[in-house]
Scaffold this motif. Structure first.
Motif, PDB file in Angstrom:
ATOM      1  N   CYS A  23       0.846  -1.191   0.000  1.00 40.78           N
ATOM      2  CA  CYS A  23       0.000   0.000   0.000  1.00 40.78           C
ATOM      3  C   CYS A  23       0.884   1.245   0.000  1.00 40.78           C
ATOM      4  O   CYS A  23       1.836   1.339   0.768  1.00 40.78           O
ATOM      5  N   THR A  24       0.562   2.174  -0.850  1.00 40.99           N
ATOM      6  CA  THR A  24       1.354   3.388  -0.934  1.00 40.99           C
ATOM      7  C   THR A  24       0.446   4.538  -1.333  1.00 40.99           C
ATOM      8  O   THR A  24      -0.504   4.346  -2.093  1.00 40.99           O
ATOM      9  N   PRO A  25       0.701   5.743  -0.860  1.00 40.08           N
ATOM     10  CA  PRO A  25      -0.131   6.890  -1.249  1.00 40.08           C
ATOM     11  C   PRO A  25       0.107   7.339  -2.692  1.00 40.08           C
ATOM     12  O   PRO A  25      -0.663   8.122  -3.228  1.00 40.08           O
ATOM     13  N   ASP A  26       1.201   6.846  -3.319  1.00 44.32           N
ATOM     14  CA  ASP A  26       1.492   7.235  -4.700  1.00 44.32           C
ATOM     15  C   ASP A  26       0.565   6.472  -5.649  1.00 44.32           C
ATOM     16  O   ASP A  26       0.655   5.247  -5.758  1.00 44.32           O
ATOM     17  N   PRO A  27      -0.343   7.161  -6.375  1.00 41.10           N
ATOM     18  CA  PRO A  27      -1.286   6.455  -7.247  1.00 41.10           C
ATOM     19  C   PRO A  27      -0.621   5.794  -8.449  1.00 41.10           C
ATOM     20  O   PRO A  27      -1.205   4.919  -9.084  1.00 41.10           O
ATOM     21  N   ASN A  28       0.619   6.200  -8.761  1.00 41.67           N
ATOM     22  CA  ASN A  28       1.324   5.621  -9.898  1.00 41.67           C
ATOM     23  C   ASN A  28       2.181   4.421  -9.534  1.00 41.67           C
ATOM     24  O   ASN A  28       2.793   3.809 -10.405  1.00 41.67           O
ATOM     25  N   SER A  29       2.228   4.115  -8.264  1.00 47.14           N
ATOM     26  CA  SER A  29       3.056   2.998  -7.823  1.00 47.14           C
ATOM     27  C   SER A  29       2.195   1.753  -7.633  1.00 47.14           C
ATOM     28  O   SER A  29       1.153   1.802  -6.974  1.00 47.14           O
ATOM     29  N   PRO A  30       2.613   0.628  -8.205  1.00 44.43           N
ATOM     30  CA  PRO A  30       1.852  -0.614  -8.003  1.00 44.43           C
ATOM     31  C   PRO A  30       2.157  -1.289  -6.677  1.00 44.43           C
ATOM     32  O   PRO A  30       1.566  -2.320  -6.348  1.00 44.43           O
ATOM     33  N   GLY A  31       3.076  -0.706  -5.898  1.00 43.18           N
ATOM     34  CA  GLY A  31       3.447  -1.333  -4.642  1.00 43.18           C
ATOM     35  C   GLY A  31       4.294  -2.560  -4.895  1.00 43.18           C
ATOM     36  O   GLY A  31       5.012  -2.654  -5.881  1.00 43.18           O
ATOM     37  N   VAL A  32       4.203  -3.522  -3.995  1.00 37.36           N
ATOM     38  CA  VAL A  32       4.951  -4.768  -4.158  1.00 37.36           C
ATOM     39  C   VAL A  32       4.175  -5.681  -5.097  1.00 37.36           C
ATOM     40  O   VAL A  32       2.999  -5.956  -4.888  1.00 37.36           O
ATOM     41  N   GLU A  33       4.830  -6.125  -6.172  1.00 42.77           N
ATOM     42  CA  GLU A  33       4.189  -6.998  -7.151  1.00 42.77           C
ATOM     43  C   GLU A  33       4.807  -8.384  -7.073  1.00 42.77           C
ATOM     44  O   GLU A  33       6.026  -8.526  -7.016  1.00 42.77           O
ATOM     45  N   TYR A  34       3.956  -9.383  -7.094  1.00 41.32           N
ATOM     46  CA  TYR A  34       4.441 -10.761  -7.074  1.00 41.32           C
ATOM     47  C   TYR A  34       4.707 -11.202  -8.501  1.00 41.32           C
ATOM     48  O   TYR A  34       3.833 -11.161  -9.351  1.00 41.32           O
ATOM     49  N   ALA A  35       5.936 -11.612  -8.789  1.00 36.39           N
ATOM     50  CA  ALA A  35       6.336 -12.088 -10.110  1.00 36.39           C
ATOM     51  C   ALA A  35       5.920 -11.115 -11.206  1.00 36.39           C
ATOM     52  O   ALA A  35       5.125 -11.457 -12.078  1.00 36.39           O
ATOM     53  N   PRO A  36       6.405  -9.874 -11.186  1.00 32.38           N
ATOM     54  CA  PRO A  36       5.967  -8.887 -12.182  1.00 32.38           C
ATOM     55  C   PRO A  36       6.300  -9.284 -13.616  1.00 32.38           C
ATOM     56  O   PRO A  36       5.657  -8.823 -14.552  1.00 32.38           O
ATOM     57  N   GLU A  37       7.319 -10.170 -13.798  1.00 29.02           N
ATOM     58  CA  GLU A  37       7.658 -10.587 -15.152  1.00 29.02           C
ATOM     59  C   GLU A  37       6.535 -11.354 -15.831  1.00 29.02           C
ATOM     60  O   GLU A  37       6.525 -11.519 -17.050  1.00 29.02           O
ATOM     61  N   MET A  38       5.550 -11.793 -15.055  1.00 29.30           N
ATOM     62  CA  MET A  38       4.440 -12.542 -15.629  1.00 29.30           C
ATOM     63  C   MET A  38       3.489 -11.636 -16.399  1.00 29.30           C
ATOM     64  O   MET A  38       2.778 -12.080 -17.290  1.00 29.30           O
TER      65      MET A  38
END
Length: 250
Positions: A23-38
């Protein structure tokens, strides 16, 4: 503390920490992503930008086409006549498609799809949108009754007055066929007059489609087989390729 409780608390702490970190206040940030290469492509994609491109100019994936180049299948997509020069279009543009029943019927289907909501089923400007905003012309009245193919084609491509351009929605072949059907409505605002516009039975259209240069949207001739590829034919030497290209196996 029992092992099961210990492991349960550890797992809960891990899930909670991941939830807080994601969770982050930045609307452009996806936060922590699990396996983003997928779901985030590692190779560059022209219409997707997730990081600075260190190879292309300006740091973007999409490049400006080289000057003077035309995308494949788009040679005739624009007629290069200025938007406000409908008179030039009337004199210089000529419909390359024959007035067959099939072409005019396709024009009727395209008119229903793209034009009828404003121009009305009979081309009298009484479509649901035309009735609300007014000012939509009646094809069978005044100067509209004598508009030729080039005029209609140009207005479809560039728009006119309050009509927005439709060049990006209908390709050149479709514009010409819509123009054919507009001639039906110019007679008496009656789609039943379609047979009066048909001039030939079943000719072969000679257009840029035969050379693969027409828009690929409704152009089956762009899908010509290359040699014997995709032509429902089999190799004379299965598993060995074509001897003319690959030589012999000995």
């Amino acid at each position: 503390m029992s092992p099961s409780l210990k492991y349960g608390l550890s797992a809960a702490s891990l899930v909670l920490s991941l939830g807080v970190a994601s969770c982050t206040p930045d609307p452009n940030s996806p936060g922590v992503e699990y396996a983003p290469e997928m779901y985030e492509s590692i190779p560059y994609e022209p219409l997707r930008q997730i990081r600075f491109n260190t190879i292309n100019s300006f740091g973007i994936n999409e490049r400006t086409p080289a000057a003077g180049t035309v995308p494949r299948g788009k040679l005739a997509y624009f007629d290069h006549i200025p938007k406000d020069s409908v008179g030039i279009a009337e004199r210089t543009l000529h419909n390359p498609y024959a007035y067959t029943k099939e072409n005019v019927l396709e024009g009727q289907a395209l008119f229903t799809r793209y034009c009828q909501h404003c121009h009305g089923e009979k081309g009298d400007g009484q479509g649901p949108v035309g009735m609300k905003f007014k000012g939509v012309p009646n094809y069978s009245a005044g100067a509209y009754k004598t508009m030729n193919d080039g005029h209609i084609y140009h207005v479809i491509e560039w728009g006119r007055n309050r009509m927005m351009p439709h060049g990006s929605q209908v390709n050149p072949e479709e514009r010409w066929k819509i123009a054919m059907y507009v001639h039906v409505l110019q007679i008496n605002n009656d789609p039943a007059d379609l047979p009066k516009v048909v001039k030939v039975a079943a000719p072969a259209d000679v257009t840029s489609a035969s050379t693969g240069e027409a828009s690929a949207m409704t152009d089956p001739t762009n899908q010509k087989p290359e040699g014997k590829a995709n032509a429902n034919s089999h190799s004379e030497t299965p598993g060995q390729g074509t001897k003319g290209r690959n030589g012999s196996m000995n």
